[in-house]
Enzyme design. Sequence first.
Site, short mmCIF file in Angstrom:
data_model
loop_
_atom_site.label_atom_id
_atom_site.label_comp_id
_atom_site.label_asym_id
_atom_site.label_seq_id
_atom_site.Cartn_x
_atom_site.Cartn_y
_atom_site.Cartn_z
N HIS A 1 75.80 -19.36 61.30
CA HIS A 1 74.79 -19.98 60.44
C HIS A 1 74.10 -21.12 61.19
CE1 HIS A 1 77.52 -18.57 56.99
NE2 HIS A 1 76.34 -18.05 56.70
N CYS B 1 81.19 -25.73 54.89
CA CYS B 1 81.12 -24.58 53.98
C CYS B 1 82.20 -24.61 52.91
CB CYS B 1 81.14 -23.27 54.74
SG CYS B 1 82.54 -23.09 55.77
C1 CIR Z 1 81.90 -15.35 56.41
O1 CIR Z 1 81.85 -14.69 57.46
O2 CIR Z 1 81.04 -15.26 55.55
C2 CIR Z 1 83.08 -16.26 56.19
N1 CIR Z 1 84.25 -15.69 56.76
C3 CIR Z 1 82.81 -17.61 56.78
C4 CIR Z 1 81.65 -18.32 56.15
C5 CIR Z 1 81.47 -19.68 56.70
N2 CIR Z 1 80.38 -20.33 56.10
C6 CIR Z 1 79.81 -21.39 56.62
O3 CIR Z 1 80.18 -21.86 57.69
N3 CIR Z 1 78.78 -21.90 55.95
#
Ligand code: CIR
Length: 256
Positions: A164, A251
């Site tokens: 991201h 997140c």
């Molecule tokens: C994903 O791949 O969507 C989750 N395992 C990790 C999301 C992490 N989100 C973020 O850093 N904003």
Amino acid sequence: MFTRALVRPPAASFAAGLTSSDLGPPDLALALRQHAAYVAALRRCGLALTELAPDPAFPDSTFVEDTAVLVPGCAVIARPGAPSRAGETAAVRAALRPLFARMAEIEAPGTLDGGDICAAGEHVFIGLSARTNEAGGRQLATILAREGLTSSFLDVRALAGLLHLKSGLAWLGARRLLALDALREHPALRGWTTIPVARGEEYAANCVLLDERVLVPAGFPQVSTNLRALGLEPLALEMSEFRKMDGGLSCLSLRF
Ligand code: CIR
């Protein structure tokens, strides 16, 4: 600056979430302890917490930041780019509705993960990634303009290792941004002061400013030194188990 945050502890299915890392499977008990310490740090910083119940149907649902974009007075429900995460928004929408005067939604064919959205005061950087497409980004830009906020786009699709935008960019107040080298020369950051991230400390580019304090992942001393030089106070949090699932520190919460 913020008074509340929404969090959701990792569910029993946490290890079945999406990941590209080769750090091995996460330890759920340790992840829960790290999450509790994260929540305690938010409380210490004066935030009132809304805690959603864990939902094993959604292994990635502890990463609540991806499900919404919150600006003063308005909650925008995201449309996560990973199909396995689409259903995470329902509980978040229900929890936010009573807390916001206005609600908005990203709609198909748009996709958007909150992790791609870096709010920097009155301006918002919108990342285009494997999760957030142009349609989603444009819808958000329109909603933000209605809310009196400006926005600009940064395409991170060609940057290997960046899930991201906020995996590589964090707002540090005023016109300051902590930014990975790969982003520092981007035209959208012209007129902003970028603070570099030392090689080997890239994971700490994702941090959270709470007034004069900054929540940072533990184990990245150079980033903390740079923050102190700006007059900020880093608060280090163990994030190892979330990192194994590609999760950054920001997140784990939605702040508003
Ligand atoms: C994903 O791949 O969507 C989750 N395992 C990790 C999301 C992490 N989100 C973020 O850093 N904003």
